[in-house]
Scaffold this motif. Structure first.
Motif, PDB file in Angstrom:
ATOM      1  N   PRO A  95       0.832  -1.206   0.000  1.00 11.00           N
ATOM      2  CA  PRO A  95       0.000   0.000   0.000  1.00 11.00           C
ATOM      3  C   PRO A  95       0.868   1.258   0.000  1.00 11.00           C
ATOM      4  N   ARG A  96       0.383   2.297  -0.718  1.00 13.42           N
ATOM      5  CA  ARG A  96       1.097   3.559  -0.718  1.00 13.42           C
ATOM      6  C   ARG A  96       0.205   4.653  -1.294  1.00 13.42           C
ATOM      7  N   ASP A  97       0.082   5.748  -0.560  1.00 14.01           N
ATOM      8  CA  ASP A  97      -0.656   6.930  -1.016  1.00 14.01           C
ATOM      9  C   ASP A  97      -2.078   6.599  -1.447  1.00 14.01           C
ATOM     10  N   GLY A  98      -2.772   5.774  -0.662  1.00 12.53           N
ATOM     11  CA  GLY A  98      -4.154   5.445  -0.953  1.00 12.53           C
ATOM     12  C   GLY A  98      -4.352   4.429  -2.063  1.00 12.53           C
ATOM     13  N   ARG A 227      -6.985  11.916   5.165  1.00 10.10           N
ATOM     14  CA  ARG A 227      -5.973  11.231   4.370  1.00 10.10           C
ATOM     15  C   ARG A 227      -4.856  10.650   5.238  1.00 10.10           C
ATOM     16  N   GLU A 228      -4.483  11.379   6.304  1.00 12.24           N
ATOM     17  CA  GLU A 228      -3.388  10.900   7.142  1.00 12.24           C
ATOM     18  C   GLU A 228      -3.765   9.659   7.944  1.00 12.24           C
ATOM     19  N   GLN A 272      -8.080   2.150   7.647  1.00 13.80           N
ATOM     20  CA  GLN A 272      -7.183   2.725   8.641  1.00 13.80           C
ATOM     21  C   GLN A 272      -6.239   1.698   9.257  1.00 13.80           C
ATOM     22  N   HIS A 273      -6.263   0.452   8.741  1.00 14.22           N
ATOM     23  CA  HIS A 273      -5.498  -0.628   9.366  1.00 14.22           C
ATOM     24  C   HIS A 273      -4.736  -1.419   8.305  1.00 14.22           C
ATOM     25  N   LEU A 274      -3.623  -2.010   8.708  1.00 13.77           N
ATOM     26  CA  LEU A 274      -2.738  -2.726   7.790  1.00 13.77           C
ATOM     27  C   LEU A 274      -3.088  -4.210   7.757  1.00 13.77           C
TER      28      LEU A 274
END
Length: 302
Positions: A95-98, A227-228, A272-274
Motif C-alpha cells: 500500500p502507498r498513497d491510498g 488522508r493521514e 485505517q489498518h494494515l
C-alpha cells in the motif's frame, strides 16, 4: 449454514515500504501483516467478525499455507469446503498513497470438481466470480431456492454475463466498467437489463452509485476519513461486501440503503489498518465510524 461465500483463497503478505529494491538491492519494510486474502474470502471473514460466520467454498492445497489459512478460518468459526489445488495462492501487497501494488501467485488449476453442498437454511450466497463453474451452479441453485444472491464484480470474468442473470445484488467496480468500455450509468443499465434488482458501482473515495428495485440512480458518498488516517485500502471493498451481507442477514427488514450505509462505515474502518485481519471491524467499530466521519462531497459519475 446461514450464508455461503465462494471464491479464491489467498494468504496475503502486506508490507509498508517507500520503494521496492531491484537487482542486488535490499530494503527494510516499516511494517507488515500476514492474513487471509481473496475477494469473497475476505468478505466472508468480515461477515464472521461482525457476528455471522458463513461457510466458505474456496481453493485449498495440502501445504503449510493452507494449514495456516484453516487455522485462521477456525478462529472465526468459518466452515471451509476446499476444492483441491496443488499450491496455495499467495499475494504480496504494497500500500502507498491510498493505492496498492499487488503481485499474485495463483493456482486455479482445480484437480477435482467443486463439492456439492446442502443449501438448507442458507439465506445468502456471495460470489466474486472466481471458480466460475461453481459460481454459476450455486447461483442457479440459490435462485431456485429463493436464496439471496450477491456478486462482487471486481472484474469481468469468463461467464460474468451469464452469471448476472441469477444475481439479485450486483456491486461492481470502476474497473468492471472500464473492461466493458461503458460509463457508470451504462453499466447500471446493463445490470438492470440482466435482472439484478439491486446494482451498484463502487468508486473508491467517491463512494457508491446504485439503484434498487427499478428505482432511479442514487449516490452514496464515501465517509470523509482524513488522508493521514488512511493506511491500507486493499480489502476495503471486500469488507464492504461482507458487511452488507451481514446487515441483510441481521436486519432483513431494512432497505438496501441502510445495508450500504452500514457497509460504508465498515470500509471506512478498514482503510485505517494494515492487512485484512486488522481491517475487520466489529459492530462497535462500525458504529464508531458512522458517528465519527461525515460524508464527503460526491463527485458526479461519468
Amino acid at each position: 449454514m446461514q450464508a455461503l461465500f465462494i471464491g479464491q483463497a489467498y494468504i496475503d503478505i502486506t508490507f509498508l515500504t517507500d520503494a521496492l529494491p531491484t537487482g542486488d538491492e535490499k530494503t527494510i519494510a516499516r511494517d507488515y501483516a500476514v492474513s487471509f486474502g481473496g475477494n469473497a474470502v475476505t468478505a466472508g471473514f468480515a461477515c464472521a467478525k461482525l457476528g455471522i460466520a458463513p461457510d466458505l467454498l474456496c481453493s485449498q492445497a495440502d501445504d503449510w499455507l493452507a494449514r495456516m489459512f484453516l487455522d485462521m478460518a477456525a478462529k472465526y468459526g468459518i466452515s471451509v469446503h476446499g476444492r483441491k489445488v496443488r499450491e496455495s495462492s499467495l499475494s504480496f501487497i504494497m500500500p502507498r498513497d491510498g493505492k496498492r501494488a499487488i503481485v499474485r501467485c495463483r493456482d486455479n488449476d482445480f484437480l477435482h470438481p467443486f463439492p456439492v453442498l446442502n443449501l438448507a437454511g442458507c439465506r445468502a450466497l456471495h460470489l466474486d466470480g472466481h471458480m466460475p463453474d461453481a459460481a454459476l451452479h450455486y447461483a442457479r441453485a440459490a435462485r431456485e431456492a429463493g436464496i439471496l444472491t450477491s456478486l462482487d464484480g471486481g472484474a469481468v470474468r469468463e461467464n460474468t454475463d451469464e452469471l448476472l442473470r441469477f444475481i439479485d445484488i450486483a456491486i461492481v467496480s470502476a474497473r468492471f466498467c472500464e473492461q466493458l468500455g461503458a460509463s457508470v450509468e451504462e453499466t447500471l443499465d446493463l445490470l438492470r437489463a440482466r435482472g439484478c434488482r439491486v446494482g451498484g458501482v463502487t468508486l473508491g473515495d467517491e463512494g457508491l452509485v446504485w439503484y434498487e428495485n427499478g428505482g432511479p440512480t442514487a449516490r452514496l458518498p464515501a465517509l470523509d476519513v482524513p488522508r493521514e488516517r488512511i493506511l491500507d485500502t486493499n480489502g476495503a471493498g471486500d469488507v464492504f461486501h461482507g458487511a452488507y451481507i451481514h446487515s441483510f442477514l441481521a436486519n432483513p427488514e431494512q432497505d438496501w440503503e441502510a445495508h450500504f450505509r452500514f457497509a460504508r462505515a465498515a470500509s471506512a474502518h478498514a482503510i485505517q489498518h494494515l492487512g485484512n485481519e486488522a481491517s475487520l471491524p466489529s459492530l462497535e467499530m462500525v458504529a464508531n465510524a458512522m458517528a465519527e466521519w461525515p460524508e464527503k462531497l460526491f463527485a458526479s459519475a461519468s
